[in-house]
Design a protein around this motif. Structure first.
Motif, PDB file in Angstrom:
ATOM      1  N   THR A  65      25.723  -3.330  50.306  1.00 35.58           N
ATOM      2  CA  THR A  65      26.745  -3.150  49.276  1.00 35.58           C
ATOM      3  C   THR A  65      26.114  -2.675  47.981  1.00 35.58           C
ATOM      4  OG1 THR A  65      27.945  -4.994  50.275  1.00 35.58           O
ATOM      5  CG2 THR A  65      28.683  -4.298  48.101  1.00 35.58           C
ATOM      6  N   PRO A  66      26.376  -1.402  47.604  1.00 37.20           N
ATOM      7  CA  PRO A  66      25.831  -0.932  46.328  1.00 37.20           C
ATOM      8  C   PRO A  66      26.429  -1.751  45.181  1.00 37.20           C
ATOM      9  CG  PRO A  66      27.372   0.667  47.267  1.00 37.20           C
ATOM     10  CD  PRO A  66      27.197  -0.407  48.285  1.00 37.20           C
ATOM     11  N   VAL A  67      25.645  -1.895  44.124  1.00 33.36           N
ATOM     12  CA  VAL A  67      26.068  -2.793  43.046  1.00 33.36           C
ATOM     13  C   VAL A  67      27.388  -2.324  42.423  1.00 33.36           C
ATOM     14  CG1 VAL A  67      24.800  -1.757  41.106  1.00 33.36           C
ATOM     15  CG2 VAL A  67      25.146  -4.255  41.193  1.00 33.36           C
ATOM     16  N   GLU A  68      27.635  -0.993  42.485  1.00 30.90           N
ATOM     17  CA  GLU A  68      28.902  -0.484  41.922  1.00 30.90           C
ATOM     18  C   GLU A  68      30.099  -1.041  42.691  1.00 30.90           C
ATOM     19  OE1 GLU A  68      26.557   1.888  43.288  1.00 30.90           O
ATOM     20  OE2 GLU A  68      25.461   1.594  41.409  1.00 30.90           O
ATOM     21  N   LYS A  69      29.872  -1.352  43.980  1.00 31.97           N
ATOM     22  CA  LYS A  69      30.966  -1.871  44.800  1.00 31.97           C
ATOM     23  C   LYS A  69      31.057  -3.399  44.735  1.00 31.97           C
ATOM     24  CE  LYS A  69      32.728   1.834  46.602  1.00 31.97           C
ATOM     25  NZ  LYS A  69      34.117   2.184  46.238  1.00 31.97           N
ATOM     26  N   ALA A  70      30.106  -4.003  44.057  1.00 31.70           N
ATOM     27  CA  ALA A  70      30.112  -5.468  43.997  1.00 31.70           C
ATOM     28  C   ALA A  70      30.250  -5.958  42.551  1.00 31.70           C
ATOM     29  CB  ALA A  70      28.831  -6.035  44.599  1.00 31.70           C
ATOM     30  N   GLU A  71      29.857  -5.099  41.626  1.00 27.39           N
ATOM     31  CA  GLU A  71      29.807  -5.427  40.207  1.00 27.39           C
ATOM     32  C   GLU A  71      28.763  -6.505  39.935  1.00 27.39           C
ATOM     33  OE1 GLU A  71      33.150  -6.514  37.403  1.00 27.39           O
ATOM     34  OE2 GLU A  71      33.801  -4.545  38.135  1.00 27.39           O
ATOM     35  N   ARG A  72      28.947  -7.669  40.572  1.00 26.64           N
ATOM     36  CA  ARG A  72      27.918  -8.703  40.548  1.00 26.64           C
ATOM     37  C   ARG A  72      27.604  -9.013  42.008  1.00 26.64           C
ATOM     38  NH1 ARG A  72      29.199  -7.438  35.294  1.00 26.64           N
ATOM     39  NH2 ARG A  72      28.226  -8.860  33.824  1.00 26.64           N
ATOM     40  N   ARG A  73      26.349  -8.736  42.430  1.00 21.40           N
ATOM     41  CA  ARG A  73      26.011  -8.921  43.844  1.00 21.40           C
ATOM     42  C   ARG A  73      25.504 -10.353  44.020  1.00 21.40           C
ATOM     43  NH1 ARG A  73      22.213  -5.591  44.271  1.00 21.40           N
ATOM     44  NH2 ARG A  73      23.056  -3.615  44.941  1.00 21.40           N
ATOM     45  N   VAL A  74      26.409 -11.188  44.484  1.00 20.78           N
ATOM     46  CA  VAL A  74      26.158 -12.626  44.472  1.00 20.78           C
ATOM     47  C   VAL A  74      26.508 -13.240  45.818  1.00 20.78           C
ATOM     48  CG1 VAL A  74      26.824 -14.828  43.405  1.00 20.78           C
ATOM     49  CG2 VAL A  74      26.725 -12.762  42.006  1.00 20.78           C
ATOM     50  N   LEU A  75      25.668 -14.172  46.297  1.00 18.87           N
ATOM     51  CA  LEU A  75      26.056 -15.041  47.402  1.00 18.87           C
ATOM     52  C   LEU A  75      26.379 -16.413  46.810  1.00 18.87           C
ATOM     53  CD1 LEU A  75      23.451 -14.049  50.173  1.00 18.87           C
ATOM     54  CD2 LEU A  75      25.812 -13.234  49.867  1.00 18.87           C
ATOM     55  N   VAL A  76      27.599 -16.861  47.084  1.00 17.51           N
ATOM     56  CA  VAL A  76      28.096 -18.103  46.486  1.00 17.51           C
ATOM     57  C   VAL A  76      27.622 -19.303  47.312  1.00 17.51           C
ATOM     58  CG1 VAL A  76      30.186 -19.389  45.884  1.00 17.51           C
ATOM     59  CG2 VAL A  76      30.116 -16.907  45.575  1.00 17.51           C
ATOM     60  N   LEU A  77      27.105 -20.310  46.646  1.00 15.32           N
ATOM     61  CA  LEU A  77      26.665 -21.539  47.321  1.00 15.32           C
ATOM     62  C   LEU A  77      27.873 -22.473  47.414  1.00 15.32           C
ATOM     63  CD1 LEU A  77      24.043 -20.143  46.502  1.00 15.32           C
ATOM     64  CD2 LEU A  77      23.111 -22.330  45.807  1.00 15.32           C
ATOM     65  N   SER A  78      28.463 -22.541  48.607  1.00 16.87           N
ATOM     66  CA  SER A  78      29.714 -23.290  48.780  1.00 16.87           C
ATOM     67  C   SER A  78      29.447 -24.746  49.134  1.00 16.87           C
ATOM     68  CB  SER A  78      30.564 -22.663  49.895  1.00 16.87           C
ATOM     69  OG  SER A  78      31.008 -21.379  49.535  1.00 16.87           O
ATOM     70  N   ASP A  79      30.166 -25.626  48.480  1.00 19.28           N
ATOM     71  CA  ASP A  79      30.098 -27.065  48.773  1.00 19.28           C
ATOM     72  C   ASP A  79      30.435 -27.318  50.238  1.00 19.28           C
ATOM     73  OD1 ASP A  79      30.536 -29.831  48.924  1.00 19.28           O
ATOM     74  OD2 ASP A  79      32.552 -29.636  48.065  1.00 19.28           O
ATOM     75  N   PRO A  80      29.534 -27.970  51.006  1.00 20.22           N
ATOM     76  CA  PRO A  80      29.834 -28.257  52.418  1.00 20.22           C
ATOM     77  C   PRO A  80      31.105 -29.086  52.599  1.00 20.22           C
ATOM     78  CG  PRO A  80      27.562 -28.853  51.884  1.00 20.22           C
ATOM     79  CD  PRO A  80      28.213 -28.486  50.586  1.00 20.22           C
ATOM     80  N   GLY A  81      31.455 -29.889  51.614  1.00 21.27           N
ATOM     81  CA  GLY A  81      32.672 -30.708  51.696  1.00 21.27           C
ATOM     82  C   GLY A  81      33.935 -29.875  51.638  1.00 21.27           C
ATOM     83  N   ARG A  82      33.836 -28.677  51.075  1.00 17.33           N
ATOM     84  CA  ARG A  82      35.007 -27.806  50.950  1.00 17.33           C
ATOM     85  C   ARG A  82      34.919 -26.618  51.908  1.00 17.33           C
ATOM     86  NH1 ARG A  82      34.205 -29.998  45.775  1.00 17.33           N
ATOM     87  NH2 ARG A  82      36.128 -30.694  44.800  1.00 17.33           N
ATOM     88  N   GLY A  83      33.735 -26.384  52.449  1.00 10.54           N
ATOM     89  CA  GLY A  83      33.569 -25.336  53.453  1.00 10.54           C
ATOM     90  C   GLY A  83      33.150 -24.004  52.866  1.00 10.54           C
TER      91      GLY A  83
END
Ligand SMILES: [Fe+2]
Length: 345
Positions: A65-83
């Motif tokens: 994913t080029p940064v222009e298509k993501a704006e912010r290239r981030v992988l979100v750390l999701s709480d296991p309790g919420r999935g």
């Protein structure tokens, strides 16, 4: 002790239908869910993210994913309790691992939630916040507080990765989260305030009548200074581990209205068993190895790893070798709401 309360099924179906028609619901079957006795019952579960596992996924995102298509290239750390997909790591803390490749930039915006970036790896990246150019070096904290314009760029030749910590979940809950986009900011041709006005602890620019410091006068907290201060604390600190809070140098208050940041240093083999705290928290390892128990769950951590703990968690840290960790927590918000609490173990 109080009696168990009646359940929804105890009511005749016809009456329940009438309630639904009227747009109301009986409180008593739901009351214990929102007001449990004695202590909160968090949805949040302890989470652990190994950086060596995350890094290739993040670099792959850079290819896909080029940064222009993501704006912010981030992988979100999701709480296991919420999935997976949950936009939060605890009830109040959002965490995301962000990648910026050489030559890339991110457009300028400002938003209602506040962010702090902890730089994980790389050199040559920078954030521009309120026209101040903030170099990003490993372990630095860089603030992008609520309402401040910010954009990022990268002059180096290796990937730059940082951990974003935001109070986003609070703003989502308030239905107060939004962003405004703008033009890239002009950059003042000078070092950031940590190298100019606030170079030394205990010194601030002379206060003159009518002069008001910026709300967030210092936007970058270089790791070199933090580590040196921790080492000195540890050298004279006795048995307890060295801990330093990041503060606003003009007010002495926490660096953000909602989130607090504490730098911790463990000597080799040193342990800590903090009190049960009403704040939820995340830990990001700068250097070193160790193990932490969160409510009985054992987390073995190493450099650049991240882990979380829910409110009132029973936490025990044990460092294997010399270790530096940054604790992210929501005590500032809880203080303002008037309920922050610590309980003895
Ligand atoms: Fe942002």
């Amino acid at each position: 002790m109080s009696e168990p309360l009646a359940e929804l099924e105890d009511l005749p179906q016809a009456y329940r239908d009438e309630l639904e028609q009227a747009g109301v619901a009986p409180l008593w079957p739901m009351m214990r869910n929102v007001l449990p006795h004695g202590a909160p019952q968090p949805v949040t579960q302890a989470g652990y993210w190994n950086y060596q596992a995350l890094r290739p996924l993040l670099l792959k995102a850079g290819e896909l994913t080029p940064v222009e298509k993501a704006e912010r290239r981030v992988l979100v750390l999701s709480d296991p309790g919420r999935g997976t997909g949950a936009m939060q790591a605890t009830a109040s803390i959002y965490l995301g691992m962000q990648l910026l490749l050489p030559g890339e930039s991110a457009p300028a915006h400002r938003h209602t939630p506040s962010a702090v970036r902890i730089i994980v790896e790389g050199a040559g990246g920078y954030s521009v916040v309120d026209s101040e150019r903030l170099p990003m070096e490993e372990g630095d904290l860089v603030l992008t507080p609520s309402g401040e314009w910010h954009d990022h760029g990268h002059d180096g030749d290796e990937p730059v990765v940082w951990l974003d910590a935001l109070d986003l979940p609070v703003f989502v809950q308030l239905e107060g989260s939004y962003a405004i986009e703008g033009e890239l900011q002009p950059q003042r041709n000078r070092p950031d305030a940590s190298e100019v006005e606030y170079k030394a602890a205990g010194l601030a620019p002379t206060r003159r009548p009518g002069h008001r410091a910026r709300r967030f006068p210092m936007l970058r907290y270089p790791w070199t200074g933090t580590e040196a201060a921790l080492r000195q604390m540890a050298a004279y600190g006795g048995d307890e581990i060295a801990e330093l809070d990041y503060i606003n140098p003009e007010t002495g208050e926490d660096i953000l209205p909602t989130l607090g940041f504490t730098a911790m240093m463990f000597g080799a083999g040193q342990s800590q068993r903090p009190p049960l705290r009403s704040s939820s928290c995340a830990f990001h390892v700068i250097k070193g190895h160790g193990r932490t128990e969160v409510d009985g769950q054992v987390i073995e951590w190493g450099p650049k790893d991240t882990f979380t703990a829910p409110v009132f968690a029973a936490i025990s840290h044990q460092a294997e070798n010399e270790a530096f960790v940054i604790r992210i927590h929501d005590r500032p918000l809880q203080d303002k709401l008037g309920y922050y609490e610590e309980r003895a173990r």
